[in-house]
Scaffold this active site. Structure first.
Site, short mmCIF file in Angstrom:
data_model
loop_
_atom_site.label_atom_id
_atom_site.label_comp_id
_atom_site.label_asym_id
_atom_site.label_seq_id
_atom_site.Cartn_x
_atom_site.Cartn_y
_atom_site.Cartn_z
N CYS A 401 0.83 -1.21 0.00
CA CYS A 401 0.00 0.00 0.00
C CYS A 401 0.86 1.27 0.00
O CYS A 401 1.39 1.62 -1.04
CB CYS A 401 -0.99 -0.04 1.15
SG CYS A 401 -2.46 0.91 0.76
N HIS A 530 -3.58 -5.17 0.37
CA HIS A 530 -2.99 -5.69 1.63
C HIS A 530 -3.08 -7.22 1.63
O HIS A 530 -4.07 -7.78 2.13
CB HIS A 530 -3.76 -5.13 2.83
CG HIS A 530 -3.55 -3.67 3.05
ND1 HIS A 530 -2.61 -3.17 3.91
CD2 HIS A 530 -4.16 -2.60 2.48
CE1 HIS A 530 -2.64 -1.85 3.88
NE2 HIS A 530 -3.57 -1.48 3.03
N GLU A 532 -1.71 -9.27 3.46
CA GLU A 532 -1.62 -9.84 4.82
C GLU A 532 -2.98 -10.26 5.38
O GLU A 532 -3.07 -11.17 6.20
CB GLU A 532 -0.92 -8.88 5.78
CG GLU A 532 -1.64 -7.57 6.12
CD GLU A 532 -1.38 -6.43 5.13
OE1 GLU A 532 -1.02 -6.72 3.97
OE2 GLU A 532 -1.56 -5.26 5.51
N1 GLN Z 1 -2.03 6.68 2.54
C1 GLN Z 1 -2.06 5.88 1.36
C2 GLN Z 1 -3.41 5.97 0.66
O1 GLN Z 1 -4.38 6.34 1.28
C3 GLN Z 1 -1.75 4.45 1.68
C4 GLN Z 1 -2.79 3.78 2.50
C5 GLN Z 1 -2.32 2.51 3.16
O2 GLN Z 1 -1.14 2.27 3.22
N2 GLN Z 1 -3.24 1.73 3.70
O3 GLN Z 1 -3.52 5.65 -0.48
#
Ligand code: GLN
Length: 609
Positions: A401, A530, A532
């Site tokens: 992310c 994600h 995970e």
């Molecule tokens: N802040 C970034 C976004 O909103 C990454 C978000 C995250 O890592 N969950 O796109």
């Protein structure tokens, strides 16, 4: 429908979530369909706006629910998919009741905690418990309800009252209470102290709920005399008391509880009719094998997690678990070093040189690196440094992310020479906005407005031979969970790809970049989603498998063999029969013994569920 309510006593944080999930795992092992509900008695509508420092990570569900990390335990232990509604908060209940009031449902009445809030809780529980389990399509037979916090908290009073009423609504044979309490052993006397448990059980009784099972959490197993004391003072039979000491890993908790007759007890108490009870259930067997395998890991790998919430390890709990799942599968003990991203930044060389050098030292000694998700400006430059270090030095790297976005920013700045390239989340006026906000997901509202939940990623035809595609089994598309507001700017993609950063996975409209992989690197993979959240103890997540394999320099041969590990001896081959394996595990877990178990680590700390 049968309900098991799990309450907490004395202090929180003693593993109530793992114990609740283990009740579910035991019943599942007996062929019973289980679901679960976690109650968080705070006023937030969901966990989405929480600080990871206070509550640990925000766990994301398929349907986009942003929930407490305990829901992750349930999904991992029970291998089921939960929904937003499986997490109740005070905020959600009050919102429901207030909406009804506005709608005129209570016309002429004064809307009160009792009966309106307590009724709403009971209706919610009954409704959600009936929802068929996605995996099997069957209606659950048992619903495990975990009440967050401890009994006596002002916040949870309405919920305790709701369940006091609920026990009569659903009848005795359909409802039981397990109270998880701490039994401390102060160093001064070395004795287990039962008074805090006595008091918390008294408090629970005073509120109208009687525990059927008292789960005593302690560092070391408690003796029979201590159990007797609890039995006398808490008005329960000794066989209704189970002592759960700190175990080597959370995998052992269901097996441990099972060995203490929990299946038999629940079968009788809730008239579940689990007959006959075979000596070793097939499902339990995989838990036993997993626990055993963990103790015989041949190799070690050190993973650096370069994050900004490293003060609280729970902030990265699903990542830690996913790394352990992969390590376990590969036969590797995973040592994790948390590295504070901002300490890697050049300004720290002046502000705090010790922190700076120690962070860089830690990064350099790691076998591989994860740059996880995050929000806001702080630590972003440090994450970019970590990405650069891994790219330049051929260190296996997994960006998740925000880690995906920082990998893109780093590449833009240092390979494409776009000076000052950035994400508009960090610098709105950057000359090279390589990461930009997704307008439809940036409404200004903070709760539940991100691109959330399960979405499909399609592998580009050109990516079919990429490492990450092969790790995922050379499929055309995958589903993973998301939680973000920003995305890679599609305008720059050609430029990136020309220079060796391939966007091998995109969303179904081919607009959003989902996975990148670097040419000419042992393993440099980053994902906008994600992975995970969908990693399971018995089914590790592919990007994490790739990372650990690359750290061990085994990725090439693994891919070459069609993603197969060298055959490991099945644990069952070590034993002649199920009974022998069962006996051995019982012995290892010190069942029925009051002797001290020196296998040390608290299961909460070596948590790998
Ligand atoms: N802040 C970034 C976004 O909103 C990454 C978000 C995250 O890592 N969950 O796109």
């Amino acid at each position: 429908m049968k309900y098991i309510l799990i309450t907490g006593g004395v202090i929180s944080g003693v593993g109530k979530g793992v114990i609740s999930s283990s009740f579910g795992a035991i019943l599942k092992s007996c062929g019973i369909e289980v679901t679960s509900i976690k109650i968080d008695p705070y006023i937030n509508l969901d966990a989405g706006t929480f600080s990871p420092y206070e509550h640990g990570e925000v766990y994301v569900l398929d349907d986009g629910g942003e929930v407490d990390l305990d829901l992750g335990n349930y999904e991992r232990f029970l291998n089921i998919t939960l929904h937003k509604q499986n997490n109740i908060t005070t905020g959600k209940i009050y919102q429901t009741v207030i909406d009804r009031e506005r709608h005129g449902d209570y016309l002429g009445k004064t809307v009160q905690v009792v009966p309106h809030i307590t009724d709403a809780v009971q209706e919610w529980v009954e409704r959600v418990a009936q929802k068929p389990v996605s995996e099997s399509g069957k209606t659950p037979e048992v619903c495990i309800i975990e009440l967050g916090g401890i009994v006596g908290d002002i916040e949870s009073m309405a919920f305790v009252e709701a369940f006091r009423q609920f026990q009569f609504r659903v009848k005795r044979e359909n409802f039981c209470v397990a109270h998880v309490s701490l039994v401390p052993q102060p160093k001064t006397t070395g004795e287990h102290k039962t008074k805090p448990t006595q008091q918390s059980v008294r408090e629970l009784r005073g509120l109208g709920l009687s525990p059927d099972i008292i789960v005593c959490r302690s560092e070391r197993p408690i003796g029979d005399s201590v159990k007797e004391k609890i039995s006398n003072f808490c008005h329960v039979a000794p066989q209704q008391i189970i002592s759960i000491p700190d175990l080597y890993s959370v995998y052992e908790v269901p097996v441990f509880m099972e060995n203490h007759g929990m299946a038999e007890y629940l079968s009788k108490r809730l008239q579940l009719d689990i007959t006959p009870l075979p000596p070793l259930r097939k499902y339990m067997r995989s838990w036993i094998e997993l626990g055993e395998r963990m103790k015989h890991l041949k190799y070690e790998v050190t993973v650096g997690i370069v994050g900004k919430y490293t003060r609280l390890e729970d902030s990265y709990t699903s990542i830690t678990k996913a790394l352990n799942h992969a390590g376990n599968e590969i036969g590797c003990k995973v040592n994790i070093k948390f590295i504070e991203a901002s300490n890697l930044e050049a300004t720290m060389l002046v502000d705090d040189p010790v922190a700076y050098h120690s962070a860089w030292h830690n990064l350099c000694v790691c076998d591989c690196v994860v740059v996880p998700g995050g929000f806001g400006k702080r630590g972003v430059e440090g994450k970019i440094e970590a990405c650069k270090w891994c790219r330049v030095n051929g260190k296996p790297f997994l960006g998740i992310c925000l880690g995906f976005q920082t990998a893109v920013i780093e590449f833009a700045r240092n390979v494409l020479k776009m000076e000052g390239a950035n994400s508009t989340e960090v610098n709105e006026d950057t000359k090279y906005p390589v990461v930009i906000d997704m307008p439809e997901h940036n409404t200004g509202e903070m709760g539940g407005t991100m691109r959330l939940g399960k979405r499909t990623t399609v592998f580009k035809p050109s990516a079919i031979r990429s490492k990450i595609n092969r790790l995922y089994g050379s499929v055309d598309k995958i589903d993973e969970r998301h939680r973000h507001r920003y995305e890679v700017n599609p305008e720059y993609i050609q430029e990136f790809e020309k220079h060796g950063m391939q966007f091998v996975g995109v969303d179904v409209d081919q607009q959003r970049m989902e996975i990148l992989e670097l040419d000419n690197h042992p393993y440099y993979v980053a994902v906008q989603f994600h992975p995970e959240y969908l990693s399971r103890p018995m089914n590790p997540s592919p990007p994490f498998m790739g990372l650990i394999l690359a750290a061990r320099d085994k990725l090439k041969s693994y891919l070459h063999k069609g993603c197969k590990l060298s055959p490991r001896e099945p644990q069952s081959d070590y034993y002649d029969s199920d009974e022998e394996l069962h006996d051995l595990t019982a012995k290892k877990l010190n069942v029925g013994s009051n002797e001290h178990d020196d296998s040390s680590s608290a299961y909460s700390s070596s948590s790998v569920s």
